[in-house]
Write a protein that holds these residues in place. Sequence first.
Motif, mmCIF file in Angstrom:
data_model
loop_
_atom_site.group_PDB
_atom_site.id
_atom_site.type_symbol
_atom_site.label_atom_id
_atom_site.label_comp_id
_atom_site.label_asym_id
_atom_site.label_seq_id
_atom_site.Cartn_x
_atom_site.Cartn_y
_atom_site.Cartn_z
ATOM 1 N N ALA A 54 -8.739 -5.833 -40.654
ATOM 2 C CA ALA A 54 -9.736 -6.900 -40.767
ATOM 3 C C ALA A 54 -10.996 -6.536 -39.991
ATOM 4 C CB ALA A 54 -9.158 -8.215 -40.260
ATOM 5 N N ASN A 55 -12.091 -7.201 -40.333
ATOM 6 C CA ASN A 55 -13.358 -6.977 -39.644
ATOM 7 C C ASN A 55 -13.402 -7.758 -38.344
ATOM 8 O OD1 ASN A 55 -14.280 -5.313 -41.654
ATOM 9 N ND2 ASN A 55 -15.416 -6.919 -42.726
ATOM 10 N N THR A 56 -14.036 -7.166 -37.350
ATOM 11 C CA THR A 56 -14.227 -7.841 -36.069
ATOM 12 C C THR A 56 -15.570 -8.576 -36.090
ATOM 13 O OG1 THR A 56 -15.323 -5.931 -35.076
ATOM 14 C CG2 THR A 56 -12.917 -6.037 -34.932
ATOM 15 N N SER A 57 -15.880 -9.192 -34.969
ATOM 16 C CA SER A 57 -17.164 -9.893 -34.859
ATOM 17 C C SER A 57 -18.313 -8.953 -34.556
ATOM 18 C CB SER A 57 -17.073 -10.968 -33.762
ATOM 19 O OG SER A 57 -16.737 -10.364 -32.515
ATOM 20 N N LEU A 58 -18.013 -7.687 -34.285
ATOM 21 C CA LEU A 58 -19.083 -6.722 -34.000
ATOM 22 C C LEU A 58 -19.888 -6.443 -35.265
ATOM 23 C CD1 LEU A 58 -17.422 -4.028 -31.690
ATOM 24 C CD2 LEU A 58 -19.298 -5.556 -31.107
ATOM 25 N N SER A 59 -21.196 -6.521 -35.162
ATOM 26 C CA SER A 59 -22.064 -6.291 -36.317
ATOM 27 C C SER A 59 -22.227 -4.799 -36.585
ATOM 28 C CB SER A 59 -23.434 -6.925 -36.083
ATOM 29 O OG SER A 59 -24.334 -6.564 -37.107
ATOM 30 N N PHE A 60 -22.465 -4.471 -37.850
ATOM 31 C CA PHE A 60 -22.719 -3.081 -38.226
ATOM 32 C C PHE A 60 -24.004 -2.555 -37.581
ATOM 33 C CE2 PHE A 60 -25.246 -5.541 -41.109
ATOM 34 C CZ PHE A 60 -26.358 -4.766 -41.381
ATOM 35 N N LEU A 61 -24.860 -3.440 -37.112
ATOM 36 C CA LEU A 61 -26.121 -3.020 -36.490
ATOM 37 C C LEU A 61 -25.901 -2.282 -35.173
ATOM 38 C CD1 LEU A 61 -28.307 -6.197 -37.158
ATOM 39 C CD2 LEU A 61 -28.381 -4.000 -38.357
ATOM 40 N N TRP A 62 -24.709 -2.462 -34.556
ATOM 41 C CA TRP A 62 -24.451 -1.753 -33.304
ATOM 42 C C TRP A 62 -24.305 -0.254 -33.511
ATOM 43 C CZ3 TRP A 62 -25.472 -3.817 -28.859
ATOM 44 C CH2 TRP A 62 -25.385 -5.201 -28.697
ATOM 45 N N TRP B 186 -19.818 5.883 -27.141
ATOM 46 C CA TRP B 186 -18.721 5.603 -26.216
ATOM 47 C C TRP B 186 -18.599 4.104 -25.952
ATOM 48 C CZ3 TRP B 186 -19.960 5.321 -20.505
ATOM 49 C CH2 TRP B 186 -18.815 4.974 -19.752
ATOM 50 N N GLN B 187 -19.694 3.452 -25.623
ATOM 51 C CA GLN B 187 -19.654 2.022 -25.339
ATOM 52 C C GLN B 187 -19.274 1.207 -26.578
ATOM 53 O OE1 GLN B 187 -19.989 0.218 -22.371
ATOM 54 N NE2 GLN B 187 -19.601 2.301 -21.631
ATOM 55 N N LEU B 188 -19.789 1.585 -27.743
ATOM 56 C CA LEU B 188 -19.428 0.871 -28.964
ATOM 57 C C LEU B 188 -17.943 1.014 -29.254
ATOM 58 C CD1 LEU B 188 -20.092 -0.694 -31.545
ATOM 59 C CD2 LEU B 188 -20.677 1.489 -32.616
ATOM 60 N N GLU B 189 -17.389 2.205 -29.053
ATOM 61 C CA GLU B 189 -15.973 2.414 -29.342
ATOM 62 C C GLU B 189 -15.101 1.634 -28.371
ATOM 63 O OE1 GLU B 189 -12.785 3.947 -31.576
ATOM 64 O OE2 GLU B 189 -14.935 3.646 -31.921
ATOM 65 N N VAL B 190 -15.510 1.530 -27.114
ATOM 66 C CA VAL B 190 -14.752 0.721 -26.147
ATOM 67 C C VAL B 190 -14.682 -0.726 -26.611
ATOM 68 C CG1 VAL B 190 -14.782 -0.212 -23.802
ATOM 69 C CG2 VAL B 190 -15.200 2.228 -24.173
ATOM 70 N N GLN B 191 -15.828 -1.274 -27.018
ATOM 71 C CA GLN B 191 -15.857 -2.664 -27.469
ATOM 72 C C GLN B 191 -15.126 -2.836 -28.801
ATOM 73 O OE1 GLN B 191 -16.972 -5.098 -25.537
ATOM 74 N NE2 GLN B 191 -17.477 -3.553 -23.985
ATOM 75 N N ARG B 192 -15.243 -1.869 -29.679
ATOM 76 C CA ARG B 192 -14.601 -1.980 -30.992
ATOM 77 C C ARG B 192 -13.078 -1.963 -30.848
ATOM 78 N NH1 ARG B 192 -12.414 0.550 -35.184
ATOM 79 N NH2 ARG B 192 -12.031 2.368 -33.869
ATOM 80 N N LEU B 193 -12.541 -1.028 -30.051
ATOM 81 C CA LEU B 193 -11.096 -0.963 -29.852
ATOM 82 C C LEU B 193 -10.567 -2.212 -29.154
ATOM 83 C CD1 LEU B 193 -10.557 2.773 -28.790
ATOM 84 C CD2 LEU B 193 -9.935 1.699 -30.956
ATOM 85 N N LYS B 194 -11.347 -2.763 -28.238
ATOM 86 C CA LYS B 194 -10.923 -3.973 -27.545
ATOM 87 C C LYS B 194 -10.751 -5.135 -28.523
ATOM 88 C CE LYS B 194 -12.911 -4.635 -23.662
ATOM 89 N NZ LYS B 194 -13.937 -4.982 -22.643
ATOM 90 N N ARG B 195 -11.663 -5.252 -29.465
ATOM 91 C CA ARG B 195 -11.580 -6.344 -30.443
ATOM 92 C C ARG B 195 -10.522 -6.063 -31.508
ATOM 93 N NH1 ARG B 195 -16.330 -6.651 -28.084
ATOM 94 N NH2 ARG B 195 -17.541 -8.593 -28.074
ATOM 95 N N VAL B 196 -10.350 -4.795 -31.896
ATOM 96 C CA VAL B 196 -9.332 -4.455 -32.893
ATOM 97 C C VAL B 196 -7.941 -4.741 -32.349
ATOM 98 C CG1 VAL B 196 -8.249 -2.524 -34.100
ATOM 99 C CG2 VAL B 196 -10.724 -2.778 -34.139
ATOM 100 N N ASN B 197 -7.706 -4.478 -31.073
ATOM 101 C CA ASN B 197 -6.388 -4.718 -30.476
ATOM 102 C C ASN B 197 -6.036 -6.197 -30.429
ATOM 103 O OD1 ASN B 197 -5.913 -1.973 -30.029
ATOM 104 N ND2 ASN B 197 -6.903 -2.015 -28.018
ATOM 105 N N ASN B 198 -7.042 -7.059 -30.514
ATOM 106 C CA ASN B 198 -6.789 -8.503 -30.516
ATOM 107 C C ASN B 198 -6.571 -9.059 -31.918
ATOM 108 O OD1 ASN B 198 -7.078 -8.660 -27.701
ATOM 109 N ND2 ASN B 198 -9.304 -8.925 -27.858
ATOM 110 N N LEU B 199 -6.686 -8.197 -32.940
ATOM 111 C CA LEU B 199 -6.511 -8.651 -34.320
ATOM 112 C C LEU B 199 -5.048 -8.540 -34.736
ATOM 113 C CD1 LEU B 199 -9.582 -6.948 -36.082
ATOM 114 C CD2 LEU B 199 -9.368 -9.360 -35.465
ATOM 115 N N ASP B 200 -4.602 -9.502 -35.536
ATOM 116 C CA ASP B 200 -3.273 -9.400 -36.122
ATOM 117 C C ASP B 200 -3.274 -8.397 -37.273
ATOM 118 O OD1 ASP B 200 -2.283 -11.294 -34.350
ATOM 119 O OD2 ASP B 200 -2.839 -12.966 -35.662
#
Length: 532
Positions: free
Chosen positions: A378-386, A360-374
């Motif tokens: 593209a890949n976000t700054s979130l690492s695959f290790l999360w 849940w927390q990872l998806e919240v952060q992932r969607l937040k960064r994806v919405n800021n992408l044009d």
Amino acid sequence: MVIISTSVWLPCLNSFIHSLIRRLKEYYRRQKEYYFIYKHRLLFAVVLAFSRALTNYAIINVLAWYFTDHGEDLVVSSIMSNIHGSLSSVLVVLMANAADSYVGRFYTILFSNTAYIGGLMLLLMFNPYDVKWLVVILLVLLALGTSGDKLLQEVLTDLVNDLDKSEAQTKERSIARAEIWPRIAKVVAAICAMLFVSQIGWGIQILICIVFMTICLIIFCTGHNSYHQGQLTERPVGVFFRVLHMGIKELLIKRKSWDYAGKITTIQWVMSLLRMFPMWEVFLVVYLISATGSTFFFEQYNNLNTNNQIAVQIYGLIKDVSSFAIPFLYPWICGLRKNNEKVKVGVGMLCGIVSCVFAWQLEVQRLKRVNNLDDKNANTSLSFLWLVPQFCVIGGMEGLTGEGLLNFYKSQMKEETLHSYGEEYIEFVTGFGTFLNIILILIFKSRLGWFGNTVNESRLDKYYLHLVFVGLVNFIIYCLFARFYYKDADRHQDLMNDDLINQRLDELLPCDNREQDNQPLANDEQVQENQL
């Protein structure tokens, strides 16, 4: 003083190190003698286990991701993956019954692997998957293939029993020696899948798996004369389905033609299985979370920063390693001297809830960064290790709950026939939990609109949060069952086998049949053996 003290403790330290090394060598020697046995006759089954594990890591574990990568939307990919998982779990019972009652394990595995290869060929040849009836055939063939893993383990157990003629041979030792070989095969297959197979395209991956499985199946067929299963025996699959679809009153009242001994045996089986039903109902939520981990967890791999070097298959390996390591370390981590299976299951359920919190927390952060992408691809700054923590924890859930439920089931079943059929029954319940995930996906898509065509257009964060609350409620219900309904399993089982069955027989059987209570026990056992 310093020189004197050094001359005192240095020899002691040296002696301690030598003693420790000697004890470790002795421990290794004992473990090797206990677990390891090698004969050439084992190879024909081990190579088949390797090919199946390679296909599992390369394709089957990431089946939802595969369909998404080939143009299917999120919901369709998840449903197809869950249909395969549900069918595979249900077919485990039917395959085991066919192997033990009709055609034998060797021919059942031969059929399973042939279906496996056929499913992979359809997966390779027909793309895109727009012909629905063809997709259904594909999923059924793959399910028939993956449902044969347990049978291969039993074949290895039979081979070890034939090869081990030592006086120290026991059933537990034979099972341990048989389990070590599939684990070695899985480790080698996982390394090959991570380093070589996953680095190439999907088509080449599937083709490599087909070639390996075909070659290994031919090798397996050469071992036909080396394998002897023994006499086929009927196992109580019919009892399970009768209990599932009919009430116990209908089962007992309408069967007037049974003999007395047969009634005792069947009532014992029915009452034992009925006692497990509350536990299995609670476990539906556990398997719902497990099905979510096999589908949506992999979809979160989208837009993570992988540096184009990490394949999605690595998370299946992480989950499998965790499902083995955490139950192994559980007694030392928790500091429990007494192996309480109900506590182990409870800890596993909490692990499932924690994994949903991480997701849940990872998806919240992932969607937040994806919405800021044009560029939404593209890949976000979130690492695959999360993604690693949630796969580690859900692997621990599967390991702890699976092992705990199996041991608890065996503690409840005093009948040897039911006692040896626990894993198959649990797999059957797993199929219903996986099917429950399909129903929830369709409900949330139509009613709440949580699922779109892609993972970025969906609200998996809300779905994970929903699973957290459902898991918490289910955990509370489990605690109540464990505390009050299963508070004294052994005593309740003895009472059920004696007083409860005799009381039910007094209510249902005619008076003239009650006089048979005084017959010698040997006569009852002889009638039961004749029926089996």
